[in-house]
Design an enzyme around this catalytic site. Structure first.
Site, mmCIF file in Angstrom:
data_model
loop_
_atom_site.group_PDB
_atom_site.id
_atom_site.type_symbol
_atom_site.label_atom_id
_atom_site.label_comp_id
_atom_site.label_asym_id
_atom_site.label_seq_id
_atom_site.Cartn_x
_atom_site.Cartn_y
_atom_site.Cartn_z
ATOM 1 N N GLY A 77 -4.577 1.260 6.086
ATOM 2 C CA GLY A 77 -3.996 -0.011 5.654
ATOM 3 C C GLY A 77 -4.811 -1.190 6.183
ATOM 4 N N ASP A 78 -5.310 -1.055 7.405
ATOM 5 C CA ASP A 78 -6.118 -2.131 7.989
ATOM 6 C C ASP A 78 -7.436 -2.262 7.226
ATOM 7 O OD1 ASP A 78 -4.053 -2.139 9.836
ATOM 8 O OD2 ASP A 78 -5.101 -0.750 11.162
ATOM 9 N N GLY A 100 -0.283 4.577 0.408
ATOM 10 C CA GLY A 100 -0.993 5.770 0.883
ATOM 11 C C GLY A 100 -1.738 6.444 -0.249
ATOM 12 N N ASP A 145 -0.792 7.268 -2.987
ATOM 13 C CA ASP A 145 -0.348 6.813 -4.301
ATOM 14 C C ASP A 145 -0.922 5.456 -4.692
ATOM 15 O OD1 ASP A 145 1.178 9.135 -4.654
ATOM 16 O OD2 ASP A 145 2.828 8.265 -3.489
ATOM 17 N N GLY A 146 -1.883 4.948 -3.903
ATOM 18 C CA GLY A 146 -2.581 3.747 -4.350
ATOM 19 C C GLY A 146 -2.026 2.459 -3.763
ATOM 20 N N SER A 150 0.845 -1.180 0.000
ATOM 21 C CA SER A 150 0.000 0.000 0.000
ATOM 22 C C SER A 150 0.887 1.239 0.000
ATOM 23 C CB SER A 150 -0.970 -0.017 1.184
ATOM 24 O OG SER A 150 -0.289 0.045 2.403
HETATM 25 N N1 LIG Z 1 -4.948 10.141 1.420
HETATM 26 C C1 LIG Z 1 -5.491 9.053 0.832
HETATM 27 N N2 LIG Z 1 -6.378 9.223 -0.181
HETATM 28 C C2 LIG Z 1 -6.946 8.170 -0.777
HETATM 29 N N3 LIG Z 1 -6.706 6.894 -0.454
HETATM 30 C C3 LIG Z 1 -5.825 6.666 0.539
HETATM 31 C C4 LIG Z 1 -5.180 7.725 1.235
HETATM 32 N N4 LIG Z 1 -4.375 7.193 2.189
HETATM 33 C C5 LIG Z 1 -4.512 5.859 2.072
HETATM 34 N N5 LIG Z 1 -5.383 5.531 1.098
HETATM 35 C C6 LIG Z 1 -5.767 4.187 0.624
HETATM 36 O O1 LIG Z 1 -5.638 3.259 1.687
HETATM 37 C C7 LIG Z 1 -4.618 2.303 1.361
HETATM 38 C C8 LIG Z 1 -3.828 1.983 2.613
HETATM 39 O O2 LIG Z 1 -3.220 3.159 3.089
HETATM 40 P P1 LIG Z 1 -1.704 3.217 3.602
HETATM 41 O O3 LIG Z 1 -0.782 2.778 2.528
HETATM 42 O O4 LIG Z 1 -1.503 4.563 4.177
HETATM 43 O O5 LIG Z 1 -1.740 2.112 4.753
HETATM 44 P P2 LIG Z 1 -0.811 1.886 6.036
HETATM 45 O O6 LIG Z 1 0.391 2.755 5.972
HETATM 46 O O7 LIG Z 1 -0.593 0.437 6.123
HETATM 47 O O8 LIG Z 1 -1.784 2.366 7.214
HETATM 48 P P3 LIG Z 1 -2.077 1.743 8.670
HETATM 49 O O9 LIG Z 1 -1.023 0.735 8.924
HETATM 50 O O10 LIG Z 1 -2.073 2.913 9.594
HETATM 51 O O11 LIG Z 1 -3.435 1.140 8.626
HETATM 52 C C9 LIG Z 1 -3.775 2.929 0.270
HETATM 53 O O12 LIG Z 1 -3.179 1.918 -0.536
HETATM 54 C C10 LIG Z 1 -4.798 3.770 -0.481
HETATM 55 O O13 LIG Z 1 -5.478 2.996 -1.452
HETATM 56 MG MG LIG Z 2 -0.282 -0.672 7.781
#
Ligand SMILES: Nc1ncnc2c1ncn2[C@@H]1O[C@H](COP(=O)(O)OP(=O)(O)OP(=O)(O)O)[C@@H](O)[C@H]1O
Ligand SMILES: [Mg+2]
Length: 325
Positions: free
Chosen positions: A248-249, A219, A221-222, A217
């Site tokens: 992410g969860d 953030g 960026d998809g 994931s």
């Molecule tokens: N600002 C955003 N706008 C749109 N979609 C988002 C955004 N932030 C996260 N996402 C979506 O949620 C998915 C997971 O987010 P991210 O990569 O931040 O997870 P993470 O860092 O594992 O978070 P956590 O561990 O706190 O749950 C991303 O791949 C994206 O598709």
């Molecule tokens: Mg995570």
């Protein structure tokens, strides 16, 4: 049912203040308390999505009891393993300026005997034959041997149940070594765990170790799925802002929600998962909906449906950060 192991659960406390100031006494405007730790966030989202789930977790002391009661209230089934150490609390301080401060306790020392009790609980649940997928998510308490994660992964493989692992560092590597169906780090966790310089290289390292797929994931960026054959990627939902903690969860829950609803899933996918663009789009929609929610593990399903129907329509929402890991 989806079985979810949360090795280091926490009472997630979120305090909202007018403005965070280091070294000052702050009046708390709002307080929220939720059962947390990444696995329980995944479980709360799955329950909200109407997908039968069961949590396995070590719980200790009155904090552990509080989590057990809160899970009952939420309708998330759980098999608790009582441990002597007190379950931790994590504190997040938020204001309206999008810079949450998180204080995460390391968690109690869990003994080898207590870990074996967790493993037996996982094994017994898998033996029942009704587990569609195993999820292992979140940190390990301080001092825990990453081999416990490898044991759970190996057990799911032995039962032909796919497993999705969202751990970091040595635990992520241990999961890959044991042949996890999907490793789901975010990009920085992937690079940190593998020591790679770029995402594809990091994913290939986990695939070489034995993971069948690596979902990364990114953030805003998809999200991307890597296999030895290549990469499938989808963009994030545009124009979403809020609290990314727990996105992410939710993405993990969204990935599973898409996969287990496929025809033939109940017949047993024999440990393999087709993480295609449709599954990633579901993950991205759930992740984006979680960003809109101030509290990790909360999700607006109407937003998920809207994002799946119209992924390219920019979203505009009130921006208010909140909560937790
Ligand atoms: N600002 C955003 N706008 C749109 N979609 C988002 C955004 N932030 C996260 N996402 C979506 O949620 C998915 C997971 O987010 P991210 O990569 O931040 O997870 P993470 O860092 O594992 O978070 P956590 O561990 O706190 O749950 C991303 O791949 C994206 O598709
Ligand atoms: Mg995570």
């Amino acid at each position: 049912v989806i079985l979810i192991v949360t090795p280091n659960p926490a009472i997630d406390v979120t305090y909202r203040v007018a403005e965070q100031r280091i070294g000052e006494t702050e009046r708390v405007l709002d307080v929220a308390r939720y059962p947390g730790g990444k696995g329980l966030n995944v479980g709360r989202v799955l329950v909200a999505a109407g997908i039968a789930s069961r949590a396995v977790l070590p719980l200790g002391g009155s904090s552990g009891q509080w989590i057990a009661d809160a899970l009952d209230a939420l309708g998330l089934g759980h098999s608790d393993v009582r441990v002597t150490g007190e379950t931790r609390t994590t504190v997040t301080v938020v204001d309206d300026r999008a810079h949450p401060t998180m204080l995460a306790e390391p968690g109690p020392a869990v003994t080898a005997a207590e870990w074996s009790a967790v493993s037996s609980t996982v094994d017994r649940a898998l033996d029942r034959g009704d587990v569609d997928a195993l999820v292992i998510a979140g940190s390990l308490p301080r001092g825990a041997d990453p081999a416990v994660v490898a044991h759970w992964v190996a057990s799911s493989r032995a039962h032909h149940v796919p497993c999705v692992v969202d751990c970091s560092g040595p635990a992520l590597l241990a999961a890959a070594d044991a042949g996890a169906t999907v490793c789901k780090p975010n990009r920085s966790e992937l690079l940190a765990a593998t020591g790679a310089d770029d995402e594809r290289q990091g994913a290939l390292r986990l695939l070489d170790r034995g993971a069948a797929a690596v979902v990364v994931s990114r953030g805003p960026d998809g999200i991307a799925a890597h296999t030895v054959d290549g990469v499938v990627e989808v963009p994030a939902i545009a124009g979403v802002s809020g609290n990314p903690t727990g996105a992410g969860d939710a993405a993990t829950a969204g990935l599973l929600a898409a996969l287990i609803r496929r025809p033939g899933w109940a017949a047993g996918p024999a440990g393999a998962l087709d993480v295609d663009a449709a599954a990633l789009r579901s993950a991205a929609a759930y992740g984006a909906a979680a960003v809109l929610s101030p509290v990790a593990g909360d999700i607006d399903l109407a937003a998920v449906e809207r994002f799946l129907a119209h992924p390219d329509v920019p979203q505009h929402h009130d921006h208010r950060t909140g909560s937790t890991a």
